[in-house]
Design an enzyme around this catalytic site. Structure first.
Site, PDB file in Angstrom:
ATOM      1  N   TYR A 144       0.973  -0.903  -0.018  1.00 51.75           N
ATOM      2  CA  TYR A 144      -0.028   0.083  -0.053  1.00 51.75           C
ATOM      3  C   TYR A 144       0.809   1.255   0.002  1.00 51.75           C
ATOM      4  O   TYR A 144       1.738   1.390   0.603  1.00 51.75           O
ATOM      5  CB  TYR A 144      -0.927   0.142   1.338  1.00 51.75           C
ATOM      6  CG  TYR A 144      -1.932   1.094   1.477  1.00 51.75           C
ATOM      7  CD1 TYR A 144      -2.845   1.254   0.368  1.00 51.75           C
ATOM      8  CD2 TYR A 144      -1.619   2.123   2.329  1.00 51.75           C
ATOM      9  CE1 TYR A 144      -3.768   2.475   0.499  1.00 51.75           C
ATOM     10  CE2 TYR A 144      -2.439   3.176   2.524  1.00 51.75           C
ATOM     11  CZ  TYR A 144      -3.548   3.383   1.615  1.00 51.75           C
ATOM     12  OH  TYR A 144      -4.103   4.468   1.746  1.00 51.75           O
ATOM     13  N   ASP A 232       9.262   2.713   0.238  1.00 52.13           N
ATOM     14  CA  ASP A 232       8.229   3.230   0.984  1.00 52.13           C
ATOM     15  C   ASP A 232       8.245   2.851   2.237  1.00 52.13           C
ATOM     16  O   ASP A 232       8.019   2.076   2.875  1.00 52.13           O
ATOM     17  CB  ASP A 232       6.599   3.003   0.349  1.00 52.13           C
ATOM     18  CG  ASP A 232       5.524   3.492   1.121  1.00 52.13           C
ATOM     19  OD1 ASP A 232       5.872   4.188   2.006  1.00 52.13           O
ATOM     20  OD2 ASP A 232       4.348   3.390   0.743  1.00 52.13           O
ATOM     21  N   LYS A 260       3.755   8.621   9.072  1.00 50.70           N
ATOM     22  CA  LYS A 260       3.673   8.146  10.615  1.00 50.70           C
ATOM     23  C   LYS A 260       4.574   8.574  11.568  1.00 50.70           C
ATOM     24  O   LYS A 260       4.317   9.582  12.034  1.00 50.70           O
ATOM     25  CB  LYS A 260       3.489   6.538  10.343  1.00 50.70           C
ATOM     26  CG  LYS A 260       2.243   6.254   9.672  1.00 50.70           C
ATOM     27  CD  LYS A 260       1.938   4.920   9.096  1.00 50.70           C
ATOM     28  CE  LYS A 260       0.517   4.829   8.289  1.00 50.70           C
ATOM     29  NZ  LYS A 260       0.485   4.111   6.990  1.00 50.70           N
TER      30      LYS A 260
HETATM   31  C1  LIG Z   1       0.049   4.472   5.756  1.00 56.73           C
HETATM   32  C2  LIG Z   1       0.912   4.359   4.620  1.00 56.73           C
HETATM   33  C3  LIG Z   1       0.987   5.047   3.478  1.00 56.73           C
HETATM   34  C4  LIG Z   1      -0.212   6.436   3.634  1.00 56.73           C
HETATM   35  O1  LIG Z   1       0.083   7.253   4.394  1.00 56.73           O
HETATM   36  P1  LIG Z   1      -1.193   8.385   4.820  1.00 56.73           P
HETATM   37  O2  LIG Z   1      -0.286   9.196   5.683  1.00 56.73           O
HETATM   38  O3  LIG Z   1      -2.045   7.110   5.483  1.00 56.73           O
HETATM   39  O4  LIG Z   1      -1.330   8.887   3.593  1.00 56.73           O
HETATM   40  C5  LIG Z   1       1.754   5.006   2.509  1.00 56.73           C
HETATM   41  N1  LIG Z   1       2.572   3.842   2.297  1.00 56.73           N
HETATM   42  C6  LIG Z   1       2.448   2.923   3.615  1.00 56.73           C
HETATM   43  C7  LIG Z   1       3.354   1.922   3.539  1.00 56.73           C
HETATM   44  C8  LIG Z   1       1.768   3.079   4.479  1.00 56.73           C
HETATM   45  O5  LIG Z   1       1.708   2.258   5.401  1.00 56.73           O
END
Ligand SMILES: *Cc1c(COP(=O)(O)O)cnc(C)c1O
Length: 439
Positions: A144, A232, A260
């Site tokens: 994701y 990511d 995060k």
């Molecule tokens: C949570 C997440 C995102 C998106 O971040 P948001 O702050 O929710 O837009 C992107 N990549 C990964 C791996 C994530 O866990």
């Protein structure tokens, strides 16, 4: 436990907020029941609107690593708020947070701050395309990367394919340049590919570690094709350790995406990497990217405080506690699952697996003798057993909050100590029996 206040709030929310929530997983659709509304949090716990105390393994999906309402973070945010919350001019906090990230992550020379992980990945992709002059991107099924159109593509089974829109409202044209490949297999990359984006440790299909050689293979394949490699690390950054997944795997990407943890619980994201690549961004280069609240003083104050409070010792201590918790949990769950005789749809005896990477912890139910889950197909088969959803409800009934979906992971924080892990284990021992009894 009573839930009348949360139920009433949810009923009101459903009238004015689609589905009653501002992010779909919070709706409990995939586990059943209605969400608890949180009134406040402290350390490892949250209190819901009815006053129930819940041991919290959600921790905002990893945004809080110190636990809720850490006093130093609260003080930093209070102090920043008193000085004004946004200016539209640069502030010292932005420099300090960018330096803090660049100093901790070798190879991440420059950083641009944004307001969410979604913005970070979306912008990193744009930079990669602008820098290379190529259109195609490659992502992995089950990873994701936020909800921008081009990254909302799902894969075919088992082979790299051009992605199909994963959501209504995403035109096929938006994902026409997105190739989706199965996780943990190094795909073929040609000279039309601008970048490969990957969760270096996948934590949005349950917890799936990179197989031996996978990340190194991606590095080599990208280098040979002239494509950029993007990690990511919105979850893994500053959670696996100071150096994140690059330290964990020994593989260095060209670009990183963060979110995060680096916001200390406030809305933030960042992308960064090689200076020569980042220099394609406006105002230096032709790639446009901007944000009214980017580098917001509250977010930089909170994020900086968190990064300063984390140390090699705190990471090691947390990982060690989670490792022994994971071992104990797997034992308890697996014994109960086997004793129950519960099977999958094909009649094969199921077992419980609790993968652990650093301080991250997952939960899968797989047939006896099957290898560990290594891709989305395996994660989906585990989710399809329905055991996670029942286990989730049985845990919540006992005051332990797991993420309300089988594809999420657990985020024990630095505020989770021995008594929290013991409580979780004793609740799990009862909850799993309930979860596998209903067949
Ligand atoms: C949570 C997440 C995102 C998106 O971040 P948001 O702050 O929710 O837009 C992107 N990549 C990964 C791996 C994530 O866990």
């Amino acid at each position: 436990m009573t839930h009348t206040v949360s139920e009433a709030l949810f009923a009101r929310a459903e009238r004015v907020i689609p589905g009653g929530v501002n992010s779909p997983v919070r709706s409990f659709r995939s586990v059943g029941g209605h969400p608890y509304f949180v009134a406040r949090g402290e350390g490892a716990y949250v209190w819901d609107a009815d006053g129930n105390k819940l041991l919290d393994f959600v921790q905002s999906y990893g945004a809080s690593i110190l636990g809720h309402a850490d006093p130093e973070v609260v003080a930093a945010v209070r102090s920043a708020a008193g000085k004004g919350t946004t200016f539209g001019a640069p502030t010292e906090g932005e420099v300090l947070l960018a330096e803090a990230i660049a100093h901790r992550v070798p190879g991440c020379e420059q950083v641009r701050l944004v307001s969410s992980g979604t913005e970070a990945t979306m912008s990193a992709i744009r930079v990669a395309r602008g820098f290379t002059g190529r259109n195609r991107i490659l992502k992995f099924d089950g990873c994701y990367h936020g909800h921008s159109d081009g990254l909302l593509a799902g894969g075919g089974s088992g082979v790299a394919t051009l992605g199909l829109p994963d959501s209504a409202g995403v035109p096929p044209g938006s994902v026409a340049d997105t190739i989706v490949a199965p996780y943990n297999v190094v795909p073929e990359i040609d000279d039309q590919v601008a970048c490969v984006i990957v969760e270096a440790v996948a934590a949005n299909m349950g917890l799936v570690a990179p197989a031996e050689g996978f990340l190194a293979g991606l590095r080599t394949a990208c280098d040979e094709a002239g494509a950029l490699l993007i990690f990511d690390e919105v979850i893994t950054g500053f959670r696996l350790g100071e150096g994140g997944a690059a330290d964990y795997s020994g593989v260095q990407p060209d670009l990183w995406c963060f979110g995060k943890v680096i916001g200390g619980g406030l809305p933030v994201g960042a992308f960064g990497g090689r200076a020569d690549v980042l220099e394609s961004l406006a105002p230096l280069g032709p790639v446009y990217q901007a944000g009214t609240l980017s580098g917001n003083p509250l977010a930089t104050a909170a994020g900086l405080t968190v990064l300063r409070m984390l140390s090699a010792e705190s990471y090691a201590g947390l990982a060690a506690r989670v490792a022994s918790f994971g071992d104990a949990l797997q034992q308890i769950l697996n014994d109960a699952v086997i004793a129950s005789g519960v099977t999958d749809a094909e009649g094969r005896q199921l077992t419980a697996r609790v993968p652990v990477v650093g301080p991250l912890l997952g939960l899968f139910f797989v047939p006896e003798g099957a290898p560990d889950v290594r891709d989305y197909a395996g994660a989906a088969a585990s989710a399809g057993t329905g055991i996670y959803a029942r286990f989730f409800r049985a845990m919540l009934d006992r005051g332990v909050a797991l993420a309300p979906g089988p594809y999420e992971v657990a985020f024990p924080s630095l505020a989770h100590g021995g008594s929290e892990f013991e409580l979780a284990l004793s609740c799990a021992a009862e909850a799993i029996v309930e979860a596998v009894a209903v067949r």
